[in-house]
Write an enzyme that holds these catalytic residues in place. Structure first.
Site, PDB file in Angstrom:
ATOM      1  N   CYS A 179    -140.379  -2.490 -47.983  1.00 51.94           N
ATOM      2  CA  CYS A 179    -140.429  -2.510 -46.523  1.00 51.94           C
ATOM      3  C   CYS A 179    -140.587  -1.120 -45.919  1.00 51.94           C
ATOM      4  O   CYS A 179    -140.924  -0.968 -44.752  1.00 51.94           O
ATOM      5  CB  CYS A 179    -139.150  -3.143 -45.977  1.00 51.94           C
ATOM      6  N   CYS A 315    -131.556  -7.792 -47.976  1.00 54.17           N
ATOM      7  CA  CYS A 315    -132.144  -6.468 -47.774  1.00 54.17           C
ATOM      8  C   CYS A 315    -132.050  -6.148 -46.288  1.00 54.17           C
ATOM      9  O   CYS A 315    -131.188  -6.699 -45.590  1.00 54.17           O
ATOM     10  CB  CYS A 315    -133.588  -6.417 -48.281  1.00 54.17           C
TER      11      CYS A 315
END
Length: 350
Positions: A179, A315
């Site tokens: 990400c 996450c």
């Protein structure tokens, strides 16, 4: 009057404008690519638009995601984008899905949309979009960006090549996206997103040459473009159809956890909770059952786990944990869940 300048084009006319009004387009991702796609589709008069994004507006988005302003920070991207494009064109219908696109919600969200526009930044989600699109026999308008470069193509158009034909899936987590943003020139996604919107309009209007079997690559730094031709791979088409059909015909076990369900799971005995973020990411979430295993190391770590062990993953936003969940399920683990919107959804509770 609103559409008069495009209606006078012989290739469009009133019949073409009616096609746009009747079209149903699903835009997955309301970030750098999604913003210009949504603006242009709404302005052109596409009558039914769906917006899928589980993220919230952040200040770091504002240099490239021009639907949003500073006052929108912290608000849902999907809902904010919906309000903005309805102000641009109140004559259209817009549905917002404030959730990330996953195997659990894909069938419900796609429903009767005719075209899917891939404006995501997660490779695992692109395979999911492709498989649903190829199984439903609808086109997928793809784009991706990186630093100063972008690429655009159209997949599954009139039985043409699919995303898997161009990018065969790499098994294992080393191929999964991170990400962390590697950086991008702010104007680049607006350029590439506009090209995506152009392909959508051409598909609806049935005019021009569609980027099917072609990958357009744009280098903004040196102002260069090139087009690469690619062919269908029958095995990859078959794989996509099989995967997509299974999704369409199988009732999925709900693996996305809400914050409340996440806390409930974490308090159960015998649960392994795995933080797949990098070790320096915050905020921290600690507990007796929590272990920190960055996504790139999960493949090796999973070899130590019992495949019947119940596992909860998380996450920052839910995208890496989704990739991890997909990998573990493919590897034979039977009790895997993840925090659907990531640790960001818990910031007021930890």
């Amino acid at each position: 009057m609103r559409y008069s300048r495009q209606i006078i084009l012989p290739e469009i006319g009133e019949i073409g404008q009616q096609k746009l009004q009747d079209a149903r387009v699903l835009v997955i991702g309301a970030g750098g690519l999604g913003c210009p796609v949504l603006q242009n589709l709404a302005a052109a008069g596409v009558g039914n638009i769906g917006i899928v994004d589980g993220d919230v507006v952040d200040e770091t988005n504002l240099h490239r995601q021009l639907l949003y302003t500073l006052k929108d920070c912290g608000n849902s991207k999907a809902e904010t984008a919906r309000k903005v494009i309805l102000e641009l064109n109140p004559e259209i219908t817009v549905n917002a899905f404030s959730e990330f696109f996953t195997a659990n919600n894909a069938v419900r969200i796609v429903d009767d949309y005719q075209i899917i526009v891939d404006c995501t930044d997660a490779i695992a989600v692109r395979y999911l979009i492709n498989d649903i699109a190829v199984a439903k026999r609808i086109p997928m308008v793809y784009a991706s960006i990186h630093k100063f470069e972008g690429q655009v193509s159209v997949f599954n158009y009139k039985n043409g090549p699919s995303y898997r034909c161009l990018f065969p899936e790499q098994e294992g987590l080393n191929a999964a996206p991170n990400c962390t943003d590697s950086g991008v020139l702010g104007i680049l996604p607006n350029t590439i997103g506009t090209l995506q919107a152009t392909e959508v309009l051409k598909i609806i209007l049935e005019i021009g040459e569609i980027l099917s079997g072609k990958l357009l690559i744009y280098d903004a730094l040196h102002f260069q473009t090139q087009t690469i031709n690619f062919s269908k791979n029958p095995k990859m088409i078959e794989k996509g159809i099989i995967n997509g059909t299974l999704l369409l015909n199988t009732k999925k076990t709900e693996t996305d956890l809400s914050p409340e369900s996440f806390f409930e799971k974490c308090n159960q005995l015998g649960i392994v909770v795995i933080d797949v973020r990098e070790l320096d990411e915050t905020p921290a979430f600690k507990g007796d059952s929590v272990v920190r295993i960055p996504l790139g190391e999960l493949e090796e770590y999973s070899k130590k786990l019992d495949k019947n062990q119940e596992i909860v993953l998380f996450c920052q936003t839910g995208q890496r944990s989704q990739a991890a969940l997909n990998y573990l399920i493919k590897s034979g683990f039977v009790g895997v869940f993840h925090l659907g919107k990531g640790i960001d959804s818990l910031k007021n509770q930890i």
